[in-house]
Motif scaffolding. Structure first.
Motif, PDB file in Angstrom:
ATOM      1  N   LEU A  36       0.745  -1.397   0.083  1.00 23.65           N
ATOM      2  CA  LEU A  36       0.045   0.107  -0.129  1.00 23.65           C
ATOM      3  C   LEU A  36       0.855   1.292  -0.232  1.00 23.65           C
ATOM      4  O   LEU A  36       0.659   1.989  -0.753  1.00 23.65           O
ATOM      5  CB  LEU A  36      -0.868  -0.014   1.164  1.00 23.65           C
ATOM      6  CG  LEU A  36      -1.818   1.327   1.409  1.00 23.65           C
ATOM      7  CD1 LEU A  36      -2.712   1.368  -0.101  1.00 23.65           C
ATOM      8  CD2 LEU A  36      -2.656   1.198   2.556  1.00 23.65           C
ATOM      9  N   LEU A  37       1.817   1.202   1.002  1.00 21.66           N
ATOM     10  CA  LEU A  37       2.690   2.402   1.061  1.00 21.66           C
ATOM     11  C   LEU A  37       3.575   2.871  -0.589  1.00 21.66           C
ATOM     12  O   LEU A  37       3.534   3.649  -0.831  1.00 21.66           O
ATOM     13  CB  LEU A  37       3.855   2.446   1.879  1.00 21.66           C
ATOM     14  CG  LEU A  37       4.944   3.408   2.310  1.00 21.66           C
ATOM     15  CD1 LEU A  37       4.034   4.615   2.607  1.00 21.66           C
ATOM     16  CD2 LEU A  37       5.858   2.975   3.062  1.00 21.66           C
ATOM     17  N   GLY A  38       3.913   1.506  -0.965  1.00 18.53           N
ATOM     18  CA  GLY A  38       4.654   1.797  -2.375  1.00 18.53           C
ATOM     19  C   GLY A  38       3.705   2.176  -3.277  1.00 18.53           C
ATOM     20  O   GLY A  38       3.997   3.027  -4.366  1.00 18.53           O
ATOM     21  N   ILE A  39       2.456   1.671  -3.283  1.00 15.42           N
ATOM     22  CA  ILE A  39       1.356   2.343  -4.422  1.00 15.42           C
ATOM     23  C   ILE A  39       1.307   3.816  -4.178  1.00 15.42           C
ATOM     24  O   ILE A  39       1.207   4.786  -4.934  1.00 15.42           O
ATOM     25  CB  ILE A  39      -0.041   1.575  -4.179  1.00 15.42           C
ATOM     26  CG1 ILE A  39       0.174  -0.050  -4.865  1.00 15.42           C
ATOM     27  CG2 ILE A  39      -1.027   2.380  -5.024  1.00 15.42           C
ATOM     28  CD1 ILE A  39      -1.106  -0.645  -4.655  1.00 15.42           C
ATOM     29  N   LEU A  40       1.042   4.125  -2.894  1.00 13.49           N
ATOM     30  CA  LEU A  40       1.025   5.666  -2.502  1.00 13.49           C
ATOM     31  C   LEU A  40       2.133   6.345  -2.989  1.00 13.49           C
ATOM     32  O   LEU A  40       2.099   7.457  -3.517  1.00 13.49           O
ATOM     33  CB  LEU A  40       0.728   5.974  -0.946  1.00 13.49           C
ATOM     34  CG  LEU A  40      -0.793   5.240  -0.736  1.00 13.49           C
ATOM     35  CD1 LEU A  40      -0.909   5.289   0.865  1.00 13.49           C
ATOM     36  CD2 LEU A  40      -1.873   5.821  -1.345  1.00 13.49           C
ATOM     37  N   ILE A  63       9.365  -0.796  -3.429  1.00  9.38           N
ATOM     38  CA  ILE A  63       8.663  -0.908  -2.299  1.00  9.38           C
ATOM     39  C   ILE A  63       7.508  -1.979  -2.149  1.00  9.38           C
ATOM     40  O   ILE A  63       7.458  -3.050  -1.503  1.00  9.38           O
ATOM     41  CB  ILE A  63       8.239   0.135  -1.642  1.00  9.38           C
ATOM     42  CG1 ILE A  63       9.441   1.239  -1.062  1.00  9.38           C
ATOM     43  CG2 ILE A  63       6.993  -0.002  -0.259  1.00  9.38           C
ATOM     44  CD1 ILE A  63       8.864   2.535  -0.721  1.00  9.38           C
ATOM     45  N   ILE A  64       6.710  -1.893  -3.597  1.00  8.13           N
ATOM     46  CA  ILE A  64       5.846  -2.750  -3.856  1.00  8.13           C
ATOM     47  C   ILE A  64       6.305  -4.247  -4.061  1.00  8.13           C
ATOM     48  O   ILE A  64       5.873  -5.231  -3.608  1.00  8.13           O
ATOM     49  CB  ILE A  64       4.848  -2.132  -5.258  1.00  8.13           C
ATOM     50  CG1 ILE A  64       4.337  -1.008  -4.871  1.00  8.13           C
ATOM     51  CG2 ILE A  64       3.905  -3.446  -5.580  1.00  8.13           C
ATOM     52  CD1 ILE A  64       3.657  -0.354  -6.108  1.00  8.13           C
ATOM     53  N   ASP A 107       8.091  13.927   1.111  1.00  4.24           N
ATOM     54  CA  ASP A 107       7.725  14.884   2.269  1.00  4.24           C
ATOM     55  C   ASP A 107       6.429  14.345   3.127  1.00  4.24           C
ATOM     56  O   ASP A 107       6.481  14.409   4.090  1.00  4.24           O
ATOM     57  CB  ASP A 107       7.428  16.199   1.789  1.00  4.24           C
ATOM     58  CG  ASP A 107       8.559  17.008   1.342  1.00  4.24           C
ATOM     59  OD1 ASP A 107       9.503  16.840   1.717  1.00  4.24           O
ATOM     60  OD2 ASP A 107       8.364  17.970   0.458  1.00  4.24           O
ATOM     61  N   GLY A 108       5.628  13.717   2.251  1.00  9.85           N
ATOM     62  CA  GLY A 108       4.549  13.263   2.672  1.00  9.85           C
ATOM     63  C   GLY A 108       4.187  11.897   3.530  1.00  9.85           C
ATOM     64  O   GLY A 108       3.215  11.810   3.956  1.00  9.85           O
ATOM     65  N   TRP A 109       5.416  11.324   3.520  1.00 10.57           N
ATOM     66  CA  TRP A 109       5.148   9.928   4.110  1.00 10.57           C
ATOM     67  C   TRP A 109       6.265   9.467   5.302  1.00 10.57           C
ATOM     68  O   TRP A 109       6.140   8.365   5.610  1.00 10.57           O
ATOM     69  CB  TRP A 109       5.568   8.730   3.014  1.00 10.57           C
ATOM     70  CG  TRP A 109       4.877   8.989   1.613  1.00 10.57           C
ATOM     71  CD1 TRP A 109       5.050   9.490   0.575  1.00 10.57           C
ATOM     72  CD2 TRP A 109       3.402   8.733   1.646  1.00 10.57           C
ATOM     73  NE1 TRP A 109       4.101   9.362  -0.247  1.00 10.57           N
ATOM     74  CE2 TRP A 109       3.022   9.120   0.368  1.00 10.57           C
ATOM     75  CE3 TRP A 109       2.226   8.587   2.253  1.00 10.57           C
ATOM     76  CZ2 TRP A 109       1.803   8.999  -0.088  1.00 10.57           C
ATOM     77  CZ3 TRP A 109       1.007   8.325   1.985  1.00 10.57           C
ATOM     78  CH2 TRP A 109       0.621   8.970   0.652  1.00 10.57           C
TER      79      TRP A 109
END
Length: 143
Positions: A36-40, A63-64, A107-109
């Motif tokens: 999920l993090l990789g997709i984001l 990451i995915i 920045d966002g993660w």
């Protein structure tokens, strides 16, 4: 036969320690969270400077990929496979590195990636700490 009879016939060596069971569950959760993090992260490439699009895209895809590979070895961990423990450690080490790069490059993660990073370090420690280590050694000896 009842379930109690089957349970009493199992040798103590065949029982998986609770800490290993928790580690397997956390590996599955971590693996799916990394996907999920990789997709984001991959989708966040639309919010970065043009020069960084390729790097963010590759980071998200990596990451995915390693999250999916970690899903594949989690079932081997549940069975006590030493190879799965080594592969999980390698994949988690790569994910730890990728998550550290994500914290530095985007920045966002930061908060979600930091949680992922802490969980992954904890799983590696549990897999190699004495209760987990003894379980994998017993499973290898039983084979």
């Amino acid at each position: 036969m009842t379930a109690d009879t089957h349970e009493s016939r199992r040798s103590p060596a065949a029982r998986r320690p609770v800490v290993v069971t928790v580690a397997v569950v956390v590996v599955y959760l971590s693996a799916f969270a990394n996907v999920l993090l990789g997709i984001l992260v991959l989708l966040s490439r639309y919010q970065v400077a043009r020069a960084e699009v390729l790097a963010v895209s590759l980071l998200g895809a990596a990451i995915i990929l390693f999250g999916l590979l970690l899903v594949a070895v989690a079932s081997g961990l549940a069975r006590g496979s030493r190879l799965s423990r080594v592969l999980a450690t390698i994949y988690l080490a790569v994910l730890i590195t990728l998550n550290a790069v994500t914290i530095a490059a985007t920045d966002g993660w930061d908060w979600s990636t930091a949680i992922q990073l802490a969980v992954q370090v904890l799983v590696v420690v549990v897999l190699w700490a004495p209760p987990g280590s003894r379980h994998f050694a017993r499973a290898a000896a039983a084979e």
